[in-house]
Design a protein around this motif. Structure first.
Motif, short mmCIF file in Angstrom:
data_model
loop_
_atom_site.label_atom_id
_atom_site.label_comp_id
_atom_site.label_asym_id
_atom_site.label_seq_id
_atom_site.Cartn_x
_atom_site.Cartn_y
_atom_site.Cartn_z
N LEU A 171 -91.25 75.54 24.37
CA LEU A 171 -90.37 75.82 25.51
C LEU A 171 -90.02 74.61 26.35
N THR B 93 -85.24 82.21 23.39
CA THR B 93 -85.11 81.27 24.51
C THR B 93 -83.75 80.61 24.62
N ASN C 238 -84.97 79.53 30.27
CA ASN C 238 -84.78 80.48 29.19
C ASN C 238 -83.37 81.06 29.32
#
Length: 320
Positions: free
Chosen positions: A157, A38, A250
């Motif tokens: 994330l 990521t 990302n």
């Protein structure tokens, strides 16, 4: 011609900065695993007393100050969020009250990670129509409240934060302002990125669910396409672009999108490493960073873009 000119930017982050190593103490993951997939190294997580509205208010104050205005001079607030303080009223009205604005139009926009682009187009249209003079456009999220901390594929994330801009209707004497916007939505992909709850279905807030590989594939194709569309509308090409300020989801999506448009990597503003994915807040957060550090200068062509659950996606071209 009247155009909406960006006259100020601002941002706000929770005090609690969480590293990948910190996460590895509570989730089965590692710094190497997260960075490789990521590009994320840190994210900010809201404390109990920090809310979407409090972060939005701090970002708004900074943007208003940067524009050289007082809160009472704002007559429109459009706030993009997928994590409102309450089901209703709109979080924008809480920001309005916190800023001490007695009366202005204030409402929320819900388009997840694309929300800020949707809010920009709404505010731009209202300013150009002559309905309002100065708009505060905010993207703010506390995504940590809807994460499943047992799901290591998603909880690593996301982060919390807020970003804001002030738009002012001005005569188009020097070509500055929002040149074009382009938005899309395709509800057929609901189950690829969604929250498994809501007032009319489960009566709960729910948790975020995502099928990452499918989202990645759609993101690269859709973002490259909508950026091309917005540049076409503005009568420009990728070669005219000085800076791209993308949704910070990302690092690999950012790289792939830039390659698809033959954009030099150094023209892409990247903050995903320090903020992670802050949904609707990610574009204005990254924008504020690039304005404050001097990269974005007056006259630059800046492209903003994002894609989120729904799917929704969009882009805007701005001459700074």
């Amino acid at each position: 011609m009247i155009r909406a000119i960006v006259t100020g930017t601002g941002s706000a982050l929770p005090a609690n900065r969480v590293s990948n190593a910190d996460l590895a103490e509570r989730v089965d993951t590692s710094d190497e695993w997260i960075v490789e997939r990521t590009g994320i190294r840190f994210r900010h997580i809201a404390a109990e007393h920090e809310t979407t509205s409090s972060l939005a208010t701090d970002a708004a104050r900074a943007a208003i100050a940067a524009a050289g205005l007082e809160p009472g001079q704002i007559d429109l607030i459009v706030l993009a969020t997928a994590t409102p303080d309450q089901t209703f009223p709109a979080t924008a009205t809480k920001v309005q009250a916190a800023l001490g604005i007695d009366d202005c139009v204030a409402f929320d926009v819900a388009a997840v990670c694309s929300g800020f682009l949707y809010a920009v187009q709404v505010a731009d249209s209202m300013l150009r129509a002559g309905v309002h003079r100065r708009a505060l456009v905010i993207g703010a999220e506390t995504f940590s409240r809807i994460l499943d901390w047992e799901d290591r594929t998603t909880c690593v994330l996301f982060g919390d934060g807020a970003g804001a801009i002030v738009l002012e209707a001005q005569d188009d004497s020097d070509g500055r302002g929002i040149l074009s916007t382009r938005l899309h939505a395709d509800g057929r992909h609901n189950q690829l990125l969604y929250v498994d709850g809501g007032p009319s279905t489960t009566g709960t807030v729910g948790k975020l669910r995502m099928k990452g590989k499918e989202v990645f594939r759609h993101a690269v194709v859709n973002l490259a396409a909508v950026m091309g569309e917005s540049l076409d509308l503005a009568g420009l090409t990728p070669a005219d672009v000085d800076w791209v300020v993308p949704h910070q989801a990302n690092a690999r999506i950012l790289d792939a999108t830039a390659r698809k448009l033959s954009l030099a990597p150094e023209k892409v503003v990247v903050t995903v490493d320090r903020h992670a994915n802050t949904s609707a807040a990610s574009v204005p957060l990254a924008l504020d960073v690039a304005v404050k550090d001097g990269r974005i200068k007056r006259g630059d062509i800046v492209v903003l873009e994002a894609m989120g659950g729904g799917f929704t996606w969009g882009a805007a071209v701005v001459r700074w």
